[in-house]
Design a protein around this motif. Structure first.
Motif, short mmCIF file in Angstrom:
data_model
loop_
_atom_site.label_atom_id
_atom_site.label_comp_id
_atom_site.label_asym_id
_atom_site.label_seq_id
_atom_site.Cartn_x
_atom_site.Cartn_y
_atom_site.Cartn_z
N HIS A 67 9.14 -28.71 5.03
CA HIS A 67 10.46 -27.85 4.17
C HIS A 67 9.68 -26.69 5.10
O HIS A 67 8.86 -25.85 4.95
CB HIS A 67 10.09 -28.02 3.25
CG HIS A 67 10.19 -30.00 2.63
ND1 HIS A 67 10.96 -30.47 2.33
CD2 HIS A 67 9.17 -30.09 1.94
CE1 HIS A 67 11.12 -30.89 1.67
NE2 HIS A 67 10.05 -31.29 1.29
N PRO A 68 10.73 -25.92 5.71
CA PRO A 68 10.57 -24.73 6.17
C PRO A 68 10.63 -23.66 5.12
O PRO A 68 11.31 -23.80 4.07
CB PRO A 68 11.84 -24.67 7.45
CG PRO A 68 13.19 -25.29 6.47
CD PRO A 68 11.92 -26.89 6.03
N GLN A 69 10.17 -22.14 5.17
CA GLN A 69 9.04 -21.93 4.13
C GLN A 69 9.75 -20.16 5.11
O GLN A 69 9.78 -20.26 6.36
CB GLN A 69 8.23 -21.89 4.27
CG GLN A 69 7.66 -23.03 3.37
CD GLN A 69 8.16 -23.93 2.06
OE1 GLN A 69 9.08 -22.78 1.35
NE2 GLN A 69 8.24 -24.70 1.83
N GLN A 70 10.06 -19.65 3.71
CA GLN A 70 10.58 -18.08 4.16
C GLN A 70 9.27 -17.45 3.82
O GLN A 70 8.41 -17.22 3.46
CB GLN A 70 11.70 -17.25 2.95
CG GLN A 70 13.06 -18.72 3.64
CD GLN A 70 13.49 -17.91 5.62
OE1 GLN A 70 13.36 -17.21 6.05
NE2 GLN A 70 13.20 -19.42 5.99
N TRP A 71 9.63 -16.01 4.43
CA TRP A 71 8.60 -14.73 4.03
C TRP A 71 7.77 -15.29 2.31
O TRP A 71 7.30 -14.83 2.03
CB TRP A 71 8.89 -13.44 4.58
CG TRP A 71 10.34 -13.10 3.77
CD1 TRP A 71 10.98 -13.08 3.70
CD2 TRP A 71 9.38 -12.09 2.04
NE1 TRP A 71 11.44 -12.46 2.84
CE2 TRP A 71 11.08 -11.81 2.13
CE3 TRP A 71 8.51 -12.02 1.66
CZ2 TRP A 71 11.53 -10.83 0.58
CZ3 TRP A 71 9.18 -10.93 0.36
CH2 TRP A 71 9.95 -10.59 0.30
N PRO A 72 8.44 -15.32 1.79
CA PRO A 72 8.24 -14.99 -0.11
C PRO A 72 7.12 -16.67 -0.46
O PRO A 72 6.22 -15.91 -0.64
CB PRO A 72 9.49 -15.57 -0.92
CG PRO A 72 10.34 -14.85 0.29
CD PRO A 72 10.03 -15.13 1.23
N PHE A 73 6.95 -17.38 0.17
CA PHE A 73 6.58 -18.49 -0.35
C PHE A 73 4.89 -18.13 0.49
O PHE A 73 4.16 -18.01 -0.22
CB PHE A 73 6.58 -20.18 0.89
CG PHE A 73 5.49 -20.89 0.91
CD1 PHE A 73 5.83 -21.61 -0.01
CD2 PHE A 73 5.06 -20.70 2.00
CE1 PHE A 73 4.83 -22.55 -0.07
CE2 PHE A 73 3.82 -21.94 1.70
CZ PHE A 73 3.72 -22.72 0.97
N THR A 77 1.31 -17.08 -1.57
CA THR A 77 0.06 -18.58 -1.17
C THR A 77 -0.86 -16.95 -1.55
O THR A 77 -2.27 -17.42 -1.25
CB THR A 77 0.52 -19.26 -0.31
OG1 THR A 77 1.39 -18.55 0.40
CG2 THR A 77 1.55 -20.72 -1.30
N LEU A 78 -0.26 -16.49 -0.54
CA LEU A 78 -1.28 -15.42 -0.06
C LEU A 78 -2.43 -14.46 -1.01
O LEU A 78 -3.32 -14.16 -1.57
CB LEU A 78 -0.83 -13.78 0.89
CG LEU A 78 -2.03 -12.98 1.47
CD1 LEU A 78 -3.24 -13.81 2.57
CD2 LEU A 78 -1.22 -12.26 1.92
N CYS A 79 -0.93 -14.46 -2.60
CA CYS A 79 -1.40 -14.03 -3.57
C CYS A 79 -2.34 -14.44 -4.68
O CYS A 79 -3.24 -13.81 -5.52
CB CYS A 79 -0.63 -13.05 -3.87
SG CYS A 79 0.59 -11.73 -3.79
N LEU A 80 -1.47 -15.87 -4.00
CA LEU A 80 -2.39 -16.89 -4.77
C LEU A 80 -4.09 -16.61 -4.46
O LEU A 80 -5.19 -17.27 -5.45
CB LEU A 80 -2.14 -18.10 -5.24
CG LEU A 80 -2.56 -19.82 -5.62
CD1 LEU A 80 -2.93 -18.87 -7.06
CD2 LEU A 80 -1.66 -20.85 -4.88
#
Length: 100
Positions: A67-73, A77-80
């Motif tokens: 699935h293509p993702q945008q910047w919020p994804f 994940t970086l914060c997680l």
């Protein structure tokens, strides 16, 4: 599928803490004075985030179309990954005595 997600989550938690557990750069090279600077730990942490993202992309591609993702994804994940790294950071900089 649930077991794979749990294994990957555990792998992510271990990988997020690895830069804080050793003074070797990339796990192989000793630094000149025996202590690794914080920017090396941060770069290793970011590199592990990218590597785990690549593994996750590969695993998703094996089971279904990616699935293509945008910047919020990626921010989420970086914060997680940052939350996963908190125990290692606390152990390295708050619990350990200086010089150990």
């Amino acid at each position: 599928m649930n077991a794979e997600v749990l294994v990957f989550g555990g792998l992510a938690a271990v990988a997020a803490n690895l830069p804080f557990m050793t003074d070797r750069i990339a796990g192989f090279y000793s630094s000149a004075n025996g202590r690794k600077p914080f920017y090396c730990r941060l770069l290793e942490w970011l590199l592990l985030y990218v590597v785990l993202g690549g593994i996750a992309y590969w695993l998703e591609g094996r089971t279904s179309p990616v699935h293509p993702q945008q910047w919020p994804f990626y921010v989420t994940t970086l914060c997680l990954f940052l939350v996963f790294a908190w125990p290692g950071f606390v152990w390295r900089y708050f619990w350990r005595k200086p010089g150990i």
